[in-house]
Scaffold this motif. Structure first.
Motif, PDB file in Angstrom:
ATOM      1  N   ARG A  52      38.153  37.730  38.884  1.00 55.59           N
ATOM      2  CA  ARG A  52      37.263  38.839  38.562  1.00 55.59           C
ATOM      3  C   ARG A  52      36.814  39.556  39.835  1.00 55.59           C
ATOM      4  O   ARG A  52      36.812  40.793  39.895  1.00 55.59           O
ATOM      5  N   GLU A  53      36.466  38.794  40.872  1.00 51.41           N
ATOM      6  CA  GLU A  53      36.037  39.410  42.132  1.00 51.41           C
ATOM      7  C   GLU A  53      37.177  40.180  42.786  1.00 51.41           C
ATOM      8  O   GLU A  53      36.962  41.263  43.342  1.00 51.41           O
ATOM      9  N   ASP A  54      38.395  39.647  42.717  1.00 43.79           N
ATOM     10  CA  ASP A  54      39.547  40.356  43.276  1.00 43.79           C
ATOM     11  C   ASP A  54      39.796  41.663  42.527  1.00 43.79           C
ATOM     12  O   ASP A  54      40.091  42.698  43.134  1.00 43.79           O
ATOM     13  N   ALA A  55      39.685  41.627  41.188  1.00 42.22           N
ATOM     14  CA  ALA A  55      39.882  42.840  40.391  1.00 42.22           C
ATOM     15  C   ALA A  55      38.818  43.872  40.711  1.00 42.22           C
ATOM     16  O   ALA A  55      39.120  45.071  40.823  1.00 42.22           O
ATOM     17  N   GLU A  56      37.569  43.444  40.863  1.00 42.61           N
ATOM     18  CA  GLU A  56      36.497  44.373  41.209  1.00 42.61           C
ATOM     19  C   GLU A  56      36.730  44.982  42.588  1.00 42.61           C
ATOM     20  O   GLU A  56      36.525  46.186  42.793  1.00 42.61           O
ATOM     21  N   LEU A  61      38.534  49.660  45.884  1.00 40.86           N
ATOM     22  CA  LEU A  61      39.448  50.256  46.849  1.00 40.86           C
ATOM     23  C   LEU A  61      40.180  51.451  46.248  1.00 40.86           C
ATOM     24  O   LEU A  61      40.444  52.437  46.944  1.00 40.86           O
ATOM     25  N   ARG A  62      40.518  51.373  44.961  1.00 37.96           N
ATOM     26  CA  ARG A  62      41.193  52.510  44.319  1.00 37.96           C
ATOM     27  C   ARG A  62      40.252  53.703  44.207  1.00 37.96           C
ATOM     28  O   ARG A  62      40.664  54.848  44.397  1.00 37.96           O
ATOM     29  N   ASN A  63      38.996  53.461  43.899  1.00 36.95           N
ATOM     30  CA  ASN A  63      38.036  54.559  43.737  1.00 36.95           C
ATOM     31  C   ASN A  63      37.559  55.117  45.066  1.00 36.95           C
ATOM     32  O   ASN A  63      37.289  56.303  45.173  1.00 36.95           O
TER      33      ASN A  63
END
Length: 78
Positions: A52-56, A61-63
């Motif tokens: 979950r932390e990696d996805a966040e 980074l994408r935003n």
């Protein structure tokens, strides 16, 4: 020093008796699976939290991509 049979029975036993060994085996048989279940639950929740932390972090980074030049802030004139 000679001991009578009655006095010898009063002396504490040295080592493990069969009853103590049976109790130890029973305790291990009950506690081992419980400890394994607790460790598995902790491991699974830790891995889920890391995912979950990696996805966040990837979403952040994408935003808001990091600038290529660390001295330059987004929105600064060239």
């Amino acid at each position: 020093m000679l001991m009578t049979l009655a006095a010898a029975g009063q002396q504490p036993q040295q080592g493990l008796s069969w009853i103590n060994v049976a109790i130890l085996v029973l305790v291990i048989a009950v506690c081992w699976p419980l400890l394994q279940r607790i460790r598995k639950k902790a491991r699974d929740s830790r891995r889920a939290r890391w995912a979950r932390e990696d996805a966040e972090h990837e979403a952040r980074l994408r935003n808001h991509p990091e600038p290529s030049d660390p001295r330059k802030l987004p929105g600064d004139p060239d």
